[in-house]
Design a protein around this motif. Structure first.
Motif, mmCIF file in Angstrom:
data_model
loop_
_atom_site.group_PDB
_atom_site.id
_atom_site.type_symbol
_atom_site.label_atom_id
_atom_site.label_comp_id
_atom_site.label_asym_id
_atom_site.label_seq_id
_atom_site.Cartn_x
_atom_site.Cartn_y
_atom_site.Cartn_z
ATOM 1 N N ILE A 20 -74.867 36.817 -30.926
ATOM 2 C CA ILE A 20 -74.523 35.508 -30.364
ATOM 3 C C ILE A 20 -73.980 34.532 -31.409
ATOM 4 C CG2 ILE A 20 -76.173 35.718 -28.472
ATOM 5 C CD1 ILE A 20 -78.066 33.895 -30.049
ATOM 6 N N HIS A 21 -73.702 35.021 -32.620
ATOM 7 C CA HIS A 21 -73.307 34.116 -33.700
ATOM 8 C C HIS A 21 -71.848 34.277 -34.093
ATOM 9 C CE1 HIS A 21 -77.494 33.091 -33.942
ATOM 10 N NE2 HIS A 21 -77.819 34.357 -34.159
ATOM 11 N N VAL A 22 -71.041 34.770 -33.157
ATOM 12 C CA VAL A 22 -69.617 34.976 -33.382
ATOM 13 C C VAL A 22 -68.846 33.827 -32.752
ATOM 14 C CG1 VAL A 22 -67.660 36.516 -32.936
ATOM 15 C CG2 VAL A 22 -69.923 37.473 -33.392
ATOM 16 N N ASP A 23 -67.848 33.316 -33.476
ATOM 17 C CA ASP A 23 -67.010 32.257 -32.918
ATOM 18 C C ASP A 23 -66.174 32.778 -31.761
ATOM 19 O OD1 ASP A 23 -67.765 30.208 -34.718
ATOM 20 O OD2 ASP A 23 -66.378 30.986 -36.231
ATOM 21 N N LEU A 24 -66.002 31.955 -30.742
ATOM 22 C CA LEU A 24 -65.037 32.232 -29.697
ATOM 23 C C LEU A 24 -63.697 31.662 -30.126
ATOM 24 C CD1 LEU A 24 -67.811 32.540 -28.275
ATOM 25 C CD2 LEU A 24 -66.738 31.624 -26.214
ATOM 26 N N ILE A 25 -62.617 32.397 -29.907
ATOM 27 C CA ILE A 25 -61.332 31.893 -30.362
ATOM 28 C C ILE A 25 -60.934 30.666 -29.546
ATOM 29 C CG2 ILE A 25 -60.588 34.215 -31.060
ATOM 30 C CD1 ILE A 25 -58.622 34.088 -28.657
ATOM 31 N N PRO A 26 -60.210 29.725 -30.163
ATOM 32 C CA PRO A 26 -59.721 28.580 -29.395
ATOM 33 C C PRO A 26 -58.649 29.036 -28.402
ATOM 34 C CG PRO A 26 -58.812 28.561 -31.610
ATOM 35 C CD PRO A 26 -59.823 29.667 -31.585
ATOM 36 N N TYR A 27 -58.529 28.319 -27.292
ATOM 37 C CA TYR A 27 -57.544 28.697 -26.289
ATOM 38 C C TYR A 27 -57.078 27.453 -25.547
ATOM 39 C CZ TYR A 27 -61.028 27.976 -22.608
ATOM 40 O OH TYR A 27 -61.936 27.414 -21.756
ATOM 41 N N THR A 28 -55.934 27.599 -24.910
ATOM 42 C CA THR A 28 -55.403 26.549 -24.047
ATOM 43 C C THR A 28 -55.609 26.971 -22.602
ATOM 44 O OG1 THR A 28 -53.714 25.963 -25.676
ATOM 45 C CG2 THR A 28 -53.353 25.248 -23.396
ATOM 46 N N PRO A 29 -56.283 26.174 -21.799
ATOM 47 C CA PRO A 29 -56.482 26.564 -20.391
ATOM 48 C C PRO A 29 -55.152 26.856 -19.719
ATOM 49 C CG PRO A 29 -57.832 24.665 -20.948
ATOM 50 C CD PRO A 29 -56.925 24.884 -22.122
ATOM 51 N N PRO A 30 -55.104 27.875 -18.877
ATOM 52 C CA PRO A 30 -53.839 28.238 -18.231
ATOM 53 C C PRO A 30 -53.373 27.168 -17.257
ATOM 54 C CG PRO A 30 -55.655 29.481 -17.291
ATOM 55 C CD PRO A 30 -56.218 28.740 -18.463
ATOM 56 N N ALA A 31 -52.062 27.139 -17.077
ATOM 57 C CA ALA A 31 -51.496 26.234 -16.074
ATOM 58 C C ALA A 31 -51.870 26.709 -14.675
ATOM 59 C CB ALA A 31 -49.984 26.184 -16.228
ATOM 60 N N LYS A 32 -51.672 25.844 -13.706
ATOM 61 C CA LYS A 32 -51.903 26.196 -12.308
ATOM 62 C C LYS A 32 -50.563 26.515 -11.644
ATOM 63 C CE LYS A 32 -56.018 23.278 -11.863
ATOM 64 N NZ LYS A 32 -56.946 24.427 -11.817
ATOM 65 N N PRO A 33 -50.594 27.287 -10.569
ATOM 66 C CA PRO A 33 -49.348 27.537 -9.829
ATOM 67 C C PRO A 33 -48.704 26.220 -9.387
ATOM 68 C CG PRO A 33 -51.102 28.978 -9.053
ATOM 69 C CD PRO A 33 -51.749 27.985 -9.967
ATOM 70 N N ASP A 34 -47.392 26.212 -9.335
ATOM 71 C CA ASP A 34 -46.648 25.028 -8.904
ATOM 72 C C ASP A 34 -45.606 25.455 -7.876
ATOM 73 O OD1 ASP A 34 -45.543 22.538 -8.635
ATOM 74 O OD2 ASP A 34 -44.433 22.614 -10.531
ATOM 75 N N PRO A 35 -45.834 25.141 -6.609
ATOM 76 C CA PRO A 35 -46.935 24.355 -6.048
ATOM 77 C C PRO A 35 -48.223 25.173 -5.993
ATOM 78 C CG PRO A 35 -45.563 25.178 -4.281
ATOM 79 C CD PRO A 35 -44.867 25.570 -5.562
ATOM 80 N N LEU A 36 -49.350 24.470 -5.794
ATOM 81 C CA LEU A 36 -50.630 25.146 -5.666
ATOM 82 C C LEU A 36 -50.632 26.070 -4.445
ATOM 83 C CD1 LEU A 36 -53.181 22.287 -6.443
ATOM 84 C CD2 LEU A 36 -52.693 24.287 -7.864
ATOM 85 N N LEU A 37 -51.381 27.143 -4.553
ATOM 86 C CA LEU A 37 -51.520 28.079 -3.447
ATOM 87 C C LEU A 37 -52.480 27.507 -2.401
ATOM 88 C CD1 LEU A 37 -52.048 31.247 -5.671
ATOM 89 C CD2 LEU A 37 -49.908 30.535 -4.573
#
Length: 265
Positions: A20-37
């Motif tokens: 449990i002592h490993v870093d999680l890599i940084p990330y950018t949250p994904p975009a949403k569909p355009d238009p939304l489903l």
């Protein structure tokens, strides 16, 4: 601690609970569909069974295709640790897709949602692929679907996670939804074991964290490159091919267009 772990997703630290002592890599949250489903809606039959829909999330995955995503679910041992780097701690098949077919495959996972937090699932969460005709709970579906579920020791479905996706310009539209059984008589075994070890343990489902966005953010990073390496591999038991596109049968139930059964060579 069980000692029967099979390293079918590569090497990892054992016991998983200590990793449990490993870093999680940084990330950018994904975009949403355009238009939304349109949002998914439970069928009357599912609601009458006591199923509820606590979460559904939409993602747009650039550069990913439905064919790649179909392949991913049949070949997770090749990329489970790439799907959420630092978070995913364990993966192995109990029933492989090549031997049992997609709808009857089973795997075990363990993961943590944040550095230093206890590993969710203890020694592992057993996840079953579910037959759509019996378990798909929504009135509509995107063109490709997989339905996975967790059962308790009484054989009751506790909850299921449904992923569905379809090609769009520039990538893939994707939905992940969690369906819970409000009438289940007891939690799954891994939850009971966690509570027995620590009655004060705080159990937070993945959908209540950012974990699903983390996973979705990584598909465009690794999947196109990984799939390009495997797509022409000649052995279908080593690179399992499947088609998870769906249609409605005569009874109006969603089913797979293809059987996606065991590999025959």
């Amino acid at each position: 601690m069980k000692n029967d772990y099979l390293a079918s997703a590569g090497q990892t630290y054992v016991p998983f609970q200590d990793n449990i002592h490993v870093d999680l890599i940084p990330y950018t949250p994904p975009a949403k569909p355009d238009p939304l489903l349109p949002e998914l809606v439970l069928t009357d039959e599912a609601a009458e069974k006591g199923l509820v829909l606590p979460s559904q999330k939409q993602h747009f995955l650039p550069g990913v295709t439905a064919e790649m995503m179909d392949w991913f679910w049949a070949n997770m041992e090749k990329c489970y640790y790439l799907w959420a780097p630092g978070s995913h701690k364990r993966f192995n098949w109990i029933k492989t897709p090549w031997e049992y077919g997609m709808e009857d495959s089973v795997h075990i996972i363990a993961e943590t949602t944040e550095k230093g937090l206890p590993v969710f699932g203890g020694e592992g969460v057993e996840i079953h692929r579910l037959h759509l005709e019996s378990f798909y709970p929504f009135t509509t579906a995107l063109s490709h679907v997989i339905c996975e579920g967790v059962f308790n020791d009484k054989g009751e479905l506790v909850d299921s996670t449904i992923h569905e996706w379809e090609d769009t310009e520039g990538g893939l539209n994707h939905i992940t939804a969690t369906v819970a059984n409000s009438r289940v008589s007891c939690p799954p075994g891994f939850i009971l074991r966690m509570l027995a070890e620590n009655p004060d343990v705080r159990i937070v489902p993945n959908y209540a964290t950012s974990h699903e966005d983390f996973e979705a953010s990584q598909w465009p990073v690794f999947l196109p490159r990984l799939y390009s390496l495997w797509k022409d591999h000649p052995d279908p038991s080593q690179s399992v091919r499947c088609d998870l596109s769906v249609t409605r049968n005569a009874a109006g139930k969603f089913v797979y267009v293809c059987q996606n059964g065991p590999v025959r060579i």
